[in-house]
Design an enzyme around this catalytic site. Sequence first.
Site, short mmCIF file in Angstrom:
data_model
loop_
_atom_site.label_atom_id
_atom_site.label_comp_id
_atom_site.label_asym_id
_atom_site.label_seq_id
_atom_site.Cartn_x
_atom_site.Cartn_y
_atom_site.Cartn_z
N LYS A 44 -14.32 8.79 -4.55
CA LYS A 44 -15.61 9.14 -3.95
C LYS A 44 -16.08 10.51 -4.46
CE LYS A 44 -13.92 6.84 0.16
NZ LYS A 44 -13.24 7.10 1.44
N THR A 86 -8.38 6.82 -2.53
CA THR A 86 -9.74 6.39 -2.83
C THR A 86 -10.71 7.55 -2.57
OG1 THR A 86 -9.82 5.46 -0.59
CG2 THR A 86 -9.49 3.91 -2.42
N HIS A 126 0.79 -1.24 0.00
CA HIS A 126 0.00 0.00 0.00
C HIS A 126 0.82 1.27 0.00
CE1 HIS A 126 -4.19 -1.31 0.44
NE2 HIS A 126 -3.65 -2.40 0.93
N LYS A 170 0.73 14.40 1.54
CA LYS A 170 -0.56 14.76 0.95
C LYS A 170 -0.68 16.27 0.70
CE LYS A 170 -3.07 10.78 2.95
NZ LYS A 170 -3.83 10.17 1.84
N LYS A 177 -8.75 14.09 4.20
CA LYS A 177 -7.93 12.88 4.19
C LYS A 177 -7.01 12.98 5.40
CE LYS A 177 -6.41 14.02 0.00
NZ LYS A 177 -6.37 12.79 -0.76
N ARG A 178 -6.27 11.92 5.75
CA ARG A 178 -5.32 12.03 6.83
C ARG A 178 -4.37 13.21 6.58
NH1 ARG A 178 -5.34 8.03 10.91
NH2 ARG A 178 -3.57 9.22 11.69
C1 PLP Z 1 -11.94 7.37 1.69
C2 PLP Z 1 -11.47 7.70 3.03
C3 PLP Z 1 -10.10 7.88 3.26
C4 PLP Z 1 -9.06 7.80 2.16
O1 PLP Z 1 -8.92 9.09 1.60
P1 PLP Z 1 -7.65 9.48 0.68
O2 PLP Z 1 -8.02 10.81 0.16
O3 PLP Z 1 -7.61 8.45 -0.40
O4 PLP Z 1 -6.46 9.48 1.55
C5 PLP Z 1 -9.69 8.19 4.54
N1 PLP Z 1 -10.57 8.32 5.54
C6 PLP Z 1 -11.89 8.17 5.35
C7 PLP Z 1 -12.81 8.35 6.50
C8 PLP Z 1 -12.38 7.84 4.10
O5 PLP Z 1 -13.70 7.68 3.92
#
Ligand code: PLP
Length: 832
Positions: free
Chosen positions: A676, A672, A373, A570, A564-565
Amino acid sequence: MTTRKADKAKKGSTLPSLGLGPEDIATGIRQHYSYNLGRDLSHVTPHYLYTALALTLRDRIMERWRSTKQAYKEAGGKRAYYLSMEFLIGRSLGNAMLNLGLTDAVSQALFDMGLKLEELVEEEQDAGLGNGGLGRLAACFMDSCATLQLPVTGYGLRYEYGMFRQSIADGYQVEEPDHWLRNGHPWELERPEWTVRVRFGGRTEFFRSRDGRDRVRWLDTNDVLAVPYDVPVPGYKNGTVNTLRLWKAAATDEFDLREFNAGDYADSVASKNAAENITMVLYPNDASENGKELRLRQQYFLASASLQDVLNRWVATRGNDFSRFAEENCFQLNDTHPSIAVAELMRLLVDEHDLAWNTAWDITRTCMAYTNHTLLPEALERWPVPLFRQLLPRLLQIIFEINARFLGRVATHWPGDTDRIARMSIIEEGPVQQVRMAYLAIVGSYSVNGVAELHSNLLQQGLFRDFYELWPEKFNNKTNGITPRRWLARCNPALSGLIDEAIGEGWRTDLSQLSRLKPLAEDAAFRERWRTVRRLNKERLLVLKSELGGLHLGADALFDVQVKRIHEYKRQLLNILHVIHLYDRLKRGDMADWTPRCVLIGGKAAPGYVMAKQIIKLINNVAQMVNVDPLSHGRLQVGFLPNYRVSAMQVICPAADLSEQISTAGKEASGTGNMKFMLNGAVTIGTLDGANIEIREEVGAENFFLFGLTADQVEAQRATYDPEAIIAADEDLARVMHLLEIGYFNQFEPGIFDGIIASVKNPHDPWMTAADFRSYVEAQRQAAAAFRDEENWTRMSILNSAAAGRFSSDRTIAEYNRDIWHLDPIPAKPVG
Ligand SMILES: *Cc1c(COP(=O)(O)O)cnc(C)c1O
């Protein structure tokens, strides 16, 4: 028993199947509320009503669960197991209603009882058993496996405390423990009858068995019980319910007795804690190492309990004949976290089931598959050999044996290449030897995959190059995906309804059908309706997220969202530098053709990650300065969304116009969140990183705001990277840095952003933030201009949803199955 008697007994044991109409649901709720929960119906409390509804749905799930198990048993054939330290599930109620096809019946039942569904939904705590993308992927995969009717079982840990809750005080992140089980969790079923024993510590002893073989005993161990809790995973309207089995650690009884005899009863009961601590808390680090002994305990606990569970079932029907085991079972390792399963399967087969080493190794290396990952070196797990020896002495011996045989193979393949042997060794030499868990996973697996095209290519050319040269056939790509049930049907009912009207409902299980929306991008009436729905979603976000209540902007503004985190790679920092630049433009009066913009940022920082926490503070300080300035009213507002989690994302992603995917190229394995947002009609501003590349390919360059260096350019320019020169040559960036340096955003908190300022100016800044500033600002200008052309923006929005079909986790899982698992789908049998 005579046949007739047996038939009668069987008949007596089958219950009539439960009704699915609104009255049946209402009856179920009433019964659970008064009999199961013992409450008085004249006195309604939302929490107990939520529980009663959940139990009512669980009853319906239970029948399908049983019949799915029956169907799998009768069909026989191969099974797969998804081993993951994280399952970031979020809420289950809405998903259960949706997948059972009961959303309308439940709404009607509640309406008839004078209750509001959306209020009960809010009573459910998120199951936050994961950090971010990796854990959420595991949850989406479980949904897709059930929807595709594949016999896949998830294995994970039932953490007592999930991902911490984040609040913001004075602009700083504050962490609070997430005791998510406090009010009960109706979506699990304890299965004490399948408890297994996991061993730690002790010592090993060699002996010669009666048949003359050299054997090893693992003695004087401290044992912990693993008690399974099963969580049902309903497929989408197909009668299938798969299982996610989560292990809880429990103390064994015998050491109580031992200590009791020594007269120390209370101490011995108290020492139960040490055992039960194993599943007490989720480590809150995303994409970085957790070098703690307890973490290694957790990993081994998951691997051992899960493998014993599978082997127990195997032995129950096949005895000690393992000749077909690898043909009928496979284990997918979600990152290196569970990769000690390679050594544990060897131990179980050799020590517990008497197989010869070579036989056991042939089984192990043909039934394990590993998903990587991340390319970040700090996330590549390594464990100190001394720690391993003390905690898992038998496992360490097995790893040394695997390594010795493997290095023999390397030496034959590359005679005399001692450098390569040192590079590829599972044991890293140094002042303290380390076990390289990723290498153990590669050596012990028949498949190694990355999670987006770019990431898989970079693995083969970089991190795992030596292994790729040895075993090119093992390596493959599986681009991540998201489940369209939760991430469109559930989270965006208004848009789903509009899409249903336009192209029918089939997209829920065949997301490629969204491409039929494409021509509608040219239909002005459809665009108008699309816009109306998206506007309502933006208003919903403003209402539901109370912290946005004070913003001086409405739903007309460009909603520019990065959730995101929080991590340097990032680059939330790049985002906030751009915000400061926009504010600087307002201050300068450079506001012709201004696009009102609402910048929303959210995410958790690992509690020990100092720089990430400073970035949160900076975002909040900038927000505070910008938002109160009358110049920015109606033009620029900044909001930090606290406690980002799955249920929050379900209201955020339908409301975003612009999706920020701005990682340093080559660092985000896939992403991911990007999928979304796209699925829900946001347009991406992003670098050529992870799945962004594939998103752009699908939607077309004209519907994506691209900026920044490529992964190759990042690496090529690293050696000569000179951020101070870049700043000096860029007036806008120089002004932004100047504002930071004079403490404009921290007037009463001197020096708190010095670390951030230094990181931007550091020629060794791994994330090369300054390098991409100019092209980011240009892409943002294009995005802002594009947003002012409402019709064209809506066109782009529709085309993004229309092109998101490839990013369904159904597609991802179909590929895992086609290339790695080779399972036959097994249809469910009708219930009742
Ligand atoms: C989808 C999702 C992530 C992943 O987000 P990235 O932008 O791909 O890092 C992290 N936390 C939550 C709660 C999510 O739903």
